[in-house]
Motif scaffolding. Structure first.
Motif, PDB file in Angstrom:
ATOM      1  N   LEU A 196      -9.395  42.958  30.145  1.00  0.00           N
ATOM      2  CA  LEU A 196     -10.270  43.544  29.075  1.00  0.00           C
ATOM      3  C   LEU A 196      -9.732  43.400  27.603  1.00  0.00           C
ATOM      4  O   LEU A 196     -10.772  43.025  26.837  1.00  0.00           O
ATOM      5  CB  LEU A 196     -10.488  45.043  29.505  1.00  0.00           C
ATOM      6  N   LEU A 197      -8.462  43.387  27.808  1.00  0.00           N
ATOM      7  CA  LEU A 197      -7.944  42.797  26.201  1.00  0.00           C
ATOM      8  C   LEU A 197      -8.410  41.457  26.015  1.00  0.00           C
ATOM      9  O   LEU A 197      -8.642  41.192  24.729  1.00  0.00           O
ATOM     10  CB  LEU A 197      -6.390  42.837  26.243  1.00  0.00           C
ATOM     11  N   TYR A 198      -8.262  40.762  26.849  1.00  0.00           N
ATOM     12  CA  TYR A 198      -8.752  39.173  26.634  1.00  0.00           C
ATOM     13  C   TYR A 198     -10.220  39.132  26.318  1.00  0.00           C
ATOM     14  O   TYR A 198     -10.625  38.464  25.438  1.00  0.00           O
ATOM     15  CB  TYR A 198      -8.587  38.400  27.946  1.00  0.00           C
ATOM     16  N   ALA A 199     -10.923  39.970  27.021  1.00  0.00           N
ATOM     17  CA  ALA A 199     -12.461  39.842  26.545  1.00  0.00           C
ATOM     18  C   ALA A 199     -12.813  40.535  25.062  1.00  0.00           C
ATOM     19  O   ALA A 199     -13.548  39.757  24.203  1.00  0.00           O
ATOM     20  CB  ALA A 199     -13.132  40.775  27.584  1.00  0.00           C
ATOM     21  N   ALA A 200     -11.905  41.503  25.034  1.00  0.00           N
ATOM     22  CA  ALA A 200     -12.149  42.003  23.496  1.00  0.00           C
ATOM     23  C   ALA A 200     -11.629  41.114  22.436  1.00  0.00           C
ATOM     24  O   ALA A 200     -12.193  41.014  21.461  1.00  0.00           O
ATOM     25  CB  ALA A 200     -11.179  43.300  23.484  1.00  0.00           C
ATOM     26  N   GLY A 247     -10.817  32.816  24.179  1.00  0.00           N
ATOM     27  CA  GLY A 247     -11.891  32.523  24.459  1.00  0.00           C
ATOM     28  C   GLY A 247     -12.410  31.715  25.655  1.00  0.00           C
ATOM     29  O   GLY A 247     -13.605  31.557  26.100  1.00  0.00           O
ATOM     30  N   ARG A 248     -11.371  30.809  26.061  1.00  0.00           N
ATOM     31  CA  ARG A 248     -11.663  29.564  26.596  1.00  0.00           C
ATOM     32  C   ARG A 248     -12.264  29.777  28.094  1.00  0.00           C
ATOM     33  O   ARG A 248     -13.488  29.261  28.526  1.00  0.00           O
ATOM     34  CB  ARG A 248     -10.196  28.781  26.813  1.00  0.00           C
ATOM     35  N   MET A 249     -11.821  30.640  28.749  1.00  0.00           N
ATOM     36  CA  MET A 249     -12.368  31.017  30.154  1.00  0.00           C
ATOM     37  C   MET A 249     -13.474  31.794  30.166  1.00  0.00           C
ATOM     38  O   MET A 249     -14.305  31.924  31.016  1.00  0.00           O
ATOM     39  CB  MET A 249     -11.195  31.941  30.948  1.00  0.00           C
ATOM     40  N   LEU A 250     -13.917  32.515  29.019  1.00  0.00           N
ATOM     41  CA  LEU A 250     -15.071  33.324  29.060  1.00  0.00           C
ATOM     42  C   LEU A 250     -16.229  32.436  28.579  1.00  0.00           C
ATOM     43  O   LEU A 250     -17.471  32.655  28.517  1.00  0.00           O
ATOM     44  CB  LEU A 250     -15.080  34.586  28.136  1.00  0.00           C
TER      45      LEU A 250
END
Length: 604
Positions: free
Chosen positions: A277-281, A354-357
């Motif tokens: 979730l931190l990565y998505a944010a 952002g790479r994996m999203l």
């Protein structure tokens, strides 16, 4: 005089002039549109201009990072005739994107160019082709006579992470091209090339293992749309699985495990929702992505409601259900995009901003890439354009965030190499100056040496290499891609972070560092594995831990694990690796040497 019964009242038509006027105007508009012909030029611009723009922006942000250089060493080993390995004599699959690795090898064989530079060129090309396919699929979906307005494409184009990973040397451009190609094949509905379509839709696991989810969804939707006989469906399913299945058999027999080694190292089947979730944010917040996504959600809902209702004078009555084909076409990328995003969040994201999203976001935007012109679409497109201008000119992600767990790696490598376009191997190989000098000194020594990096670009530990290691030099360094450049192909480039370390990948997690760096290999394991017993140990190396590691390497499944990657390959070894691949893939042992010794070695 006429009889009263013959007198008929005149019809009351107070609104007749208005109706006639409306019909006349509508007829005039239709006639004008018919005279003008289909808006081919305009739609061609809607398709081509965004692809050209991302090509230019990606070129202006061209670069490669350390993870891309992992691919280039494997490619160089293939071209040198040593097989798809990171090191000679140790079969480790360090490349996550199988198709990307072999595509680079093919282009390297044909051109002889630097694989890093090739990865930049191919990344730009596949990204641009993917955007062209996405635009053409939108044109086919909405009909050739509809005048399109850019919509979803306006969300991707101004996001700088999209420009960064149009190159970077990684497989993101190929993933973009494949995802758009799958969507284009569904929208095209070409029934004369069914086997080819099945093969393309089934390539997801070879592009990236996690894209197997996308393959499954697209194939399921495709089979429903085809409505083919059971025998035909089974045959097409077999065609879709033939390449991934054949390579999986090769992987299990050659490498001895079922997934690329980074998948084991990163525990790709585990869960870390908090970090995810931190990565998505970290991706959504800097660009205010909730603004365009909310606009598109409202616009999409309005278009669906308008399509499913028919407005009468003073009332609204339900119309027929939506046609089955458009619903399924929209569902394929939407469902697979949601699944892709959820998977990335579940496993804890990545350390690259952002790479994996990006693949999941790309999938979500495919159905609304471009929409037929109308008042609501033009209004929504105007809001998206205003947001895009702000995003393009004002909003950038932080270079470092999450206590150092997430990086804008493009900016990081620009700063580290002091070059705005770090795209070749030579430039990256010059970066670790102290380590490079130590490796060069070890190569000049009379006997093979092991160079151990303890802190980046600081003095290193140098020990005699084990006599059974038939290599001129071995070096362990935390930046695996840079290590693969500095250490020659005939040497042993050791990965202390386990992405290409067959032993470390099977350790239990022992760190809470950034994603993909949670299995550091203790110095004692490296010394025990790469030096002979009795080798004098330098200060800072615990002799008891080294002794425990040496003992653990002889116990339990560890000897067989190492044999599966180090013993010469032959039919018997291939079969043994193949039949034991499931158990090896699932095997884990403690990372601390003394704990591993206690767990693996029976007590006398």
């Amino acid at each position: 005089m006429p009889h009263v019964s013959d007198q008929r009242p005149a019809p009351r038509t107070p609104y007749a002039p208005r109706v006639v006027a409306q019909r006349t105007a509508a007829s005039a508009v239709s006639a004008a549109r018919a005279a003008a012909g289909p808006p081919r030029l305009w739609n061609a611009l809607v398709v081509a201009v965004p692809a050209a723009a991302v090509l230019v922006l990606g070129y202006r942000h061209r670069w490669v990072g350390d993870d891309a250089l992992i691919y280039t060493r494997a490619v160089r080993q293939i071209l040198a005739g040593n097989g798809p390995v990171f090191n000679i004599g140790e079969r480790a699959e360090a490349s996550t994107g199988t198709l990307w690795q072999w595509l680079l090898a093919l282009c390297g064989f044909v051109t002889g160019a630097d694989p890093a530079v090739l990865s930049v060129a191919l990344g730009l090309l596949t990204t641009a082709v993917g955007w062209l396919l996405a635009g053409d699929a939108a044109r086919r979906l909405h009909g050739r006579t509809a005048r399109l307005v850019p919509a979803g494409v306006l969300v991707l184009l101004p996001v700088c992470a999209v420009w960064d990973y149009a190159t970077s040397g990684l497989e993101t451009g190929l993933a973009t091209c494949w995802l758009a190609g799958c969507w284009w094949l569904l929208a095209r509905d070409e029934r004369r090339q069914l086997p080819l379509t099945a093969v393309v839709l089934g390539l997801g696991p070879l592009v990236r293992p996690d894209l197997g989810l996308v393959s499954a969804v697209f194939l399921a939707v495709w089979f429903v749309l085809l409505r083919a006989r059971r025998r035909t469906t089974v045959g097409l399913a077999a065609a879709a699985c033939v390449l991934p299945g054949a390579y999986e058999v090769f992987r299990a027999g050659y490498y001895g495990v079922l997934v690329p080694l980074p998948g084991i190292t990163k525990e790709a089947s585990g869960a870390n929702w908090g970090r995810g979730l931190l990565y998505a944010a970290n991706f959504a917040l800097p660009y205010r992505l909730w603004v365009p996504l909310l606009v598109l959600a409202v616009l999409g809902s309005f278009l669906v409601v308008r399509r499913t209702t028919r407005v009468a004078v003073g009332s609204v009555r339900p119309a027929a259900r939506l046609p089955r084909r458009p619903v399924l076409l929209v569902a394929a990328p939407m469902v697979s995009g949601v699944l892709s995003l959820l998977y990335v969040v579940r496993v804890g994201g990545d350390f690259m901003h952002g790479r994996m999203l990006l693949p999941g976001l790309f999938l979500l935007l495919l159905p609304v890439w471009a929409l037929p012109r109308g008042r609501a679409v033009v209004a929504g497109g105007t809001v998206l354009a205003l947001w895009a201008v702000c995003c393009l000119l004002l909003w950038r992600p932080p270079v470092v965030s999450g206590s150092g767990e997430i990086w804008d790696t493009h900016v990081g490598y620009q700063q580290a190499t002091r070059d705005p376009y770090p795209i070749n191997q030579r430039l990256h190989g010059e970066r670790p100056t102290v380590y490079r000098a130590e490796i060069a000194r070890a190569l000049r020594a009379k006997s093979p040496r092991l160079v151990l990096e303890t802190t980046y670009n600081r003095p290193h530990l140098t020990l005699p290499l084990a006599r059974d290691r038939q290599v001129p030099v071995a070096g362990a360094m935390g930046f695996l891609g840079h290590n693969g450049i500095v250490v020659p192909l005939e040497g042993l480039a050791v990965d202390p972070l386990s992405l290409a370390h067959p032993l470390g990948a099977h350790m239990e997690r022992s760190a809470t560092a950034r994603a993909g760096h949670e299995k550091p290999v203790a110095l004692a394991w490296l010394v025990a594995d790469l030096t002979d017993p009795g080798t004098p140990l330098p200060p800072g190396v615990d002799p008891r831990a080294v002794a425990a590691a040496r003992h653990a390497l002889t116990c339990g499944p560890l000897p067989e694990l190492l044999d599966s990657v180090r013993q010469p390959m032959g039919p018997a070894r291939f079969w043994h690796n193949l039949t034991g691949s499931w158990q090896r893939t699932a095997f884990r042992f403690p990372a601390e040497p003394r704990a591993a010794e206690a767990a693996l070695c029976p007590r006398n």
